[in-house]
Design an enzyme around this catalytic site. Structure first.
Site: not given
Length: 149
Positions: A74, A115
């Site tokens: 990310k 996450d």
């Protein structure tokens, strides 16, 4: 063919013949979850930052006789990864492992803690990416008190 095992325990207690992997953001903040332990145990922040890895890649640090794989899944530490970015990072790690003859890999349930990815989907991704490789993968399910596991 890849061997795939899940165990309860502390990832950092595994044998040093195992390279390690975990997920990070491109900003490399590593301020929460297991990433904090990786940062504190292995450091090398300047070396990681100099690699300038984007989401879908992997930042690699040699640590004694093994590698530490930082899967960049990310852009920012407050963001969330996608299965696509995780898949790309896994492929990048696999390619490095093949090139460097790494046959033992240990990791937590990557992408599934803070996450928020779903473990059975992540497990399937890992098994798919490594299906044709000779590698021993051990997934550590964190068990702070393994006597009760």
């Amino acid at each position: 063919m890849a061997s795939f095992t899940e165990v309860n325990g502390d990832l950092f207690s595994c044998d040093e013949k195992f390279s390690l992997a975990h997920c990070v953001a491109a900003d490399l903040k590593m301020g929460k979850g297991i990433a904090v332990k990786f940062r504190n145990k292995f450091g090398n922040m300047a070396q990681l930052q100099s690699q300038n890895v984007k989401p879908g890649g992997v930042a690699v640090v040699a640590q004694n006789s093994r590698f530490v794989y930082n899967l960049v899944t990310k852009e920012s530490s407050w963001g969330k990864p996608t299965y696509q970015s995780l898949h790309s990072s896994l492929v990048a790690m696999r390619d490095h492992m093949v090139k460097n003859r790494v046959t033992n890999l240990a990791m937590p349930r990557i992408g599934c803690g803070l996450d928020g990815l779903v473990w059975h989907k992540v497990r399937d991704l890992i098994q798919d990416v490594f299906s044709s490789n000779v590698v021993n993968i051990v997934i550590y399910n964190y068990a702070p008190n393994s006597n009760n596991a």
